[in-house]
Motif scaffolding. Structure first.
Motif, PDB file in Angstrom:
ATOM      1  N   GLY A 114       5.903  -3.863  11.847  1.00  0.00           N
ATOM      2  CA  GLY A 114       4.702  -3.183  11.578  1.00  0.00           C
ATOM      3  C   GLY A 114       4.133  -3.225  10.364  1.00  0.00           C
ATOM      4  N   ARG A 115       3.181  -2.262   9.689  1.00  0.00           N
ATOM      5  CA  ARG A 115       2.839  -2.586   8.402  1.00  0.00           C
ATOM      6  C   ARG A 115       3.601  -2.506   7.419  1.00  0.00           C
ATOM      7  NH1 ARG A 115       1.663   1.245   4.506  1.00  0.00           N
ATOM      8  NH2 ARG A 115       0.037   0.527   3.155  1.00  0.00           N
ATOM      9  N   THR A 116       3.746  -3.260   6.234  1.00  0.00           N
ATOM     10  CA  THR A 116       4.371  -3.490   5.051  1.00  0.00           C
ATOM     11  C   THR A 116       3.921  -2.421   4.089  1.00  0.00           C
ATOM     12  OG1 THR A 116       3.205  -5.126   4.141  1.00  0.00           O
ATOM     13  CG2 THR A 116       5.212  -5.931   5.698  1.00  0.00           C
ATOM     14  N   PRO A 117       5.114  -1.893   3.414  1.00  0.00           N
ATOM     15  CA  PRO A 117       4.597  -0.951   2.397  1.00  0.00           C
ATOM     16  C   PRO A 117       4.075  -1.760   1.211  1.00  0.00           C
ATOM     17  CG  PRO A 117       6.929  -0.890   2.448  1.00  0.00           C
ATOM     18  CD  PRO A 117       6.422  -1.697   3.855  1.00  0.00           C
ATOM     19  N   VAL A 118       3.007  -1.229   0.360  1.00  0.00           N
ATOM     20  CA  VAL A 118       2.545  -1.646  -0.817  1.00  0.00           C
ATOM     21  C   VAL A 118       3.158  -0.897  -2.101  1.00  0.00           C
ATOM     22  CG1 VAL A 118       0.522  -2.554  -1.890  1.00  0.00           C
ATOM     23  CG2 VAL A 118       0.638  -2.565   0.656  1.00  0.00           C
ATOM     24  N   VAL A 119       3.546  -1.954  -3.096  1.00  0.00           N
ATOM     25  CA  VAL A 119       4.074  -1.239  -4.325  1.00  0.00           C
ATOM     26  C   VAL A 119       3.208  -1.982  -5.398  1.00  0.00           C
ATOM     27  CG1 VAL A 119       5.785  -0.894  -5.870  1.00  0.00           C
ATOM     28  CG2 VAL A 119       6.360  -0.937  -3.499  1.00  0.00           C
ATOM     29  N   VAL A 120       2.501  -1.205  -6.450  1.00  0.00           N
ATOM     30  CA  VAL A 120       1.721  -1.984  -7.288  1.00  0.00           C
ATOM     31  C   VAL A 120       2.531  -1.837  -8.629  1.00  0.00           C
ATOM     32  CG1 VAL A 120      -0.387  -1.746  -8.725  1.00  0.00           C
ATOM     33  CG2 VAL A 120      -0.356  -1.376  -6.143  1.00  0.00           C
ATOM     34  N   VAL A 121       2.685  -2.848  -9.392  1.00  0.00           N
ATOM     35  CA  VAL A 121       3.414  -2.936 -10.458  1.00  0.00           C
ATOM     36  C   VAL A 121       2.230  -3.407 -11.823  1.00  0.00           C
ATOM     37  CG1 VAL A 121       5.290  -3.860 -11.872  1.00  0.00           C
ATOM     38  CG2 VAL A 121       5.397  -3.187  -9.555  1.00  0.00           C
TER      39      VAL A 121
ATOM     40  N   GLY B 152       1.758  -7.467  -8.442  1.00  0.00           N
ATOM     41  CA  GLY B 152       2.328  -7.385  -9.826  1.00  0.00           C
ATOM     42  C   GLY B 152       1.026  -7.622 -10.683  1.00  0.00           C
ATOM     43  N   ILE B 153       0.161  -6.729 -11.161  1.00  0.00           N
ATOM     44  CA  ILE B 153      -1.125  -6.882 -11.784  1.00  0.00           C
ATOM     45  C   ILE B 153      -0.604  -7.193 -13.176  1.00  0.00           C
ATOM     46  CG2 ILE B 153      -3.231  -6.116 -12.555  1.00  0.00           C
ATOM     47  CD1 ILE B 153      -3.160  -4.445  -9.717  1.00  0.00           C
ATOM     48  N   PRO B 154      -1.052  -8.248 -13.823  1.00  0.00           N
ATOM     49  CA  PRO B 154      -0.894  -8.374 -15.173  1.00  0.00           C
ATOM     50  C   PRO B 154      -1.715  -7.329 -16.154  1.00  0.00           C
ATOM     51  CG  PRO B 154      -1.935 -10.304 -14.504  1.00  0.00           C
ATOM     52  CD  PRO B 154      -1.715  -9.577 -13.377  1.00  0.00           C
ATOM     53  N   VAL B 155      -1.365  -6.577 -16.986  1.00  0.00           N
ATOM     54  CA  VAL B 155      -1.886  -5.566 -17.685  1.00  0.00           C
ATOM     55  C   VAL B 155      -1.729  -5.919 -19.237  1.00  0.00           C
ATOM     56  CG1 VAL B 155      -2.612  -4.011 -15.900  1.00  0.00           C
ATOM     57  CG2 VAL B 155      -0.632  -3.647 -17.658  1.00  0.00           C
TER      58      VAL B 155
ATOM     59  N   THR C  79       2.283 -10.918  -5.249  1.00  0.00           N
ATOM     60  CA  THR C  79       0.861 -11.768  -5.749  1.00  0.00           C
ATOM     61  C   THR C  79       0.614 -10.936  -7.020  1.00  0.00           C
ATOM     62  OG1 THR C  79      -1.313 -12.605  -5.501  1.00  0.00           O
ATOM     63  CG2 THR C  79      -0.830 -10.507  -4.719  1.00  0.00           C
ATOM     64  N   SER C  80       0.145 -11.694  -8.040  1.00  0.00           N
ATOM     65  CA  SER C  80      -0.590 -11.112  -9.051  1.00  0.00           C
ATOM     66  C   SER C  80      -2.075 -10.936  -9.065  1.00  0.00           C
ATOM     67  CB  SER C  80      -0.194 -12.050 -10.393  1.00  0.00           C
ATOM     68  OG  SER C  80      -0.781 -13.347 -10.350  1.00  0.00           O
ATOM     69  N   GLU C  81      -2.832 -11.334  -7.958  1.00  0.00           N
ATOM     70  CA  GLU C  81      -3.985 -11.672  -8.071  1.00  0.00           C
ATOM     71  C   GLU C  81      -4.472 -10.496  -7.161  1.00  0.00           C
ATOM     72  OE1 GLU C  81      -5.240 -15.203  -6.868  1.00  0.00           O
ATOM     73  OE2 GLU C  81      -4.653 -16.352  -8.826  1.00  0.00           O
ATOM     74  N   VAL C  82      -5.026  -9.464  -7.298  1.00  0.00           N
ATOM     75  CA  VAL C  82      -5.712  -8.494  -6.641  1.00  0.00           C
ATOM     76  C   VAL C  82      -7.138  -8.462  -6.919  1.00  0.00           C
ATOM     77  CG1 VAL C  82      -5.593  -5.897  -6.035  1.00  0.00           C
ATOM     78  CG2 VAL C  82      -3.529  -7.044  -6.639  1.00  0.00           C
ATOM     79  N   TYR C  83      -8.112  -8.300  -5.928  1.00  0.00           N
ATOM     80  CA  TYR C  83      -9.501  -8.152  -6.068  1.00  0.00           C
ATOM     81  C   TYR C  83     -10.037  -6.917  -5.537  1.00  0.00           C
ATOM     82  CZ  TYR C  83      -9.228 -13.241  -7.324  1.00  0.00           C
ATOM     83  OH  TYR C  83      -9.033 -14.410  -7.634  1.00  0.00           O
ATOM     84  N   LEU C  84     -11.229  -6.574  -6.148  1.00  0.00           N
ATOM     85  CA  LEU C  84     -12.157  -5.308  -5.800  1.00  0.00           C
ATOM     86  C   LEU C  84     -13.383  -5.800  -6.106  1.00  0.00           C
ATOM     87  CD1 LEU C  84     -12.507  -2.512  -4.482  1.00  0.00           C
ATOM     88  CD2 LEU C  84     -12.281  -1.537  -6.879  1.00  0.00           C
TER      89      LEU C  84
END
Length: 445
Positions: A139-146, A222-225, A164-169
């Protein structure tokens, strides 16, 4: 940051606030302008009690005159400081050593964790396969943001569907390399004669590997900040967090389960200049509460200075208080034998402890520093050598810090909600509270 402040206010309120702030700033030889942070859509009309978005107040004037702390103090005296806060330097290592543990300010016993062989960052060989290999669709996979140093090259993270390190909005890339206003973070200045690895090179990839080991089915964003020096201004972090909050708000409002976030894992922080004054931290504290109101479980690492001084945002953790808000959890570190790591901060704000000393996880395979092996030679066409202490081309390493205890809990929480298709707010809050009860024993008020 000496040349900026943060202002929490709805867009329609900003002109009036700026006028009153500039009256005070002018007396100090400064002028202030507001810059929006991140992507904010429809918050004010939301049915959920979300905080007003934060903007960055940029201070202009002569170098000798520009002083954010002095302006904030004067605003407080005149009563014009509502919603105004310092733009703190958020670091993966508060002061010099912290999250993760790198070198020490916590006394001789605590500094031992910085040495290779005693839990310090060093290469290691791993022969186990990728834990996600062979995972069946449940089923749906859980999403963890780092939000961290990002997700870099490693065989475990080649499939963007799982990490992925690429997240778009709204067509904009989030993070320090993206196009979202206020999120850019400069590269640290390097000495061309110094080829050592920066203290936090590989930090975000190491965290991602911990989550992959503990919850193989999770999707990791894994968003680079921050760069490998482990530093990001609070305003730059908030620009990414506000965008993520918008992403979550839109997903909950439309029932879009594919874009929902389940866990936010933060391995960074700072020590507040006036820890008793929680109102001074309104922008970050209220934003993290906003995630909790939208069904996101927030985890923050407690810090590594062997101190009871709270490190924020972990210092905001106070357990269950509001049934409509998933509370933030602050996490301390354990040694392999189950004792509390000597470096781990302590206090009533530390919600729990998880393994955080001498952990094994993934490292970017391109990382190589200027340290050398003790001996090397060629024999029969083959290279022979002793261990190279900072060559991570094998893809794995050992490291220590509460930075890594936090992701252990984040992965456990993600595993508790794996397969859940809850998209509505009420369902998500119920699912989150059950995960917190199963994992931490926290019951919904």
């Amino acid at each position: 940051m000496a040349d900026s402040l943060l202002l929490s206010a709805w867009p329609g309120e900003i002109p009036g606030r700026l006028e009153s702030i500039n009256k005070v700033a002018g007396e100090l030889g400064m002028k202030v302008e507001a810059q929006p942070l991140g992507i904010v859509l429809e918050w004010e009309r939301s049915k959920v009690k979300l905080p007003p978005p934060a903007s960055r107040l940029v201070l202009h004037g002569d170098v000798e005159e520009v002083d954010a702390w002095r302006l904030l103090g004067r605003l407080a005296k005149t009563g014009a400081d509502a919603g105004v806060a310092l733009d703190h330097a958020m670091v993966a290592t508060p002061y010099y050593a912290g999250v993760p543990y790198y070198a020490g300010v916590g006394g001789v016993p605590a500094t031992s964790y910085g040495s290779p062989g005693m839990g310090g960052r060093s290469p290691v060989s791993v022969v186990l396969p990728d834990p996600a290999a062979g995972i069946r669709d449940a089923g749906r996979t859980p999403v963890v943001v780092v939000p961290d140093t990002g997700l870099q090259e490693h065989p475990w993270f080649q499939d963007p569907a799982t990490a992925t390190s690429e997240v778009y909005l709204e067509g904009q890339l989030l993070g320090r390399y993206g196009t979202v206003g206020g999120s850019a973070t400069p590269e640290p200045v390097r000495n061309p004669l110094d080829g050592t690895l920066l203290p936090f090179a590989g930090h975000g990839t190491f965290i991602a590997g911990i989550i992959r080991q503990r919850c193989p089915e999770a999707r990791i964003l894994g968003i680079p900040v921050m760069a490998d020096d482990g530093v990001v201004s609070e305003s730059c972090l908030i620009a990414t967090l506000q965008s993520l909050l918008t992403l979550q708000h839109e997903a909950v409002a439309t029932g879009d389960a594919t874009n929902l976030i389940d866990v936010l894992s933060l391995s960074l922080g700072y020590y507040h200049e006036a820890p008793g004054d929680h109102l001074a931290d309104a922008p970050l504290r209220l934003m993290l509460e906003g995630f909790g109101r939208l069904g996101v479980m927030v985890v923050a690492s407690a810090g590594n200075h062997s101190t009871t001084a709270p490190m924020y945002p972990a210092g905001f953790a106070d357990g269950p208080a509001d049934p409509a808000l998933l509370p933030l959890a602050g996490v301390g570190a354990l040694n392999p034998d189950g004792t509390v790591a000597y470096f781990s901060n302590a206090g009533p704000w530390v919600s729990c402890h998880r393994p955080g000393a001498a952990l094994v996880s993934t490292m970017p395979t391109h990382l190589r520093g200027d340290r050398q092996m003790i001996a090397a030679l060629q024999d029969s066409g083959m290279a022979r050598a002793t261990l190279d202490p900072d060559d991570y081309s094998g893809g794995f390493g050992i490291w220590s810090g509460t930075s890594f205890a936090g992701p252990v809990l984040a992965a456990e929480l993600a595993r508790s909600v794996a397969g859940s298709t809850a998209a509505g707010l009420a369902e998500r809050l119920e699912t989150g509270w059950k995960a917190l009860e199963n994992t931490l024993g926290w019951e919904r008020p």
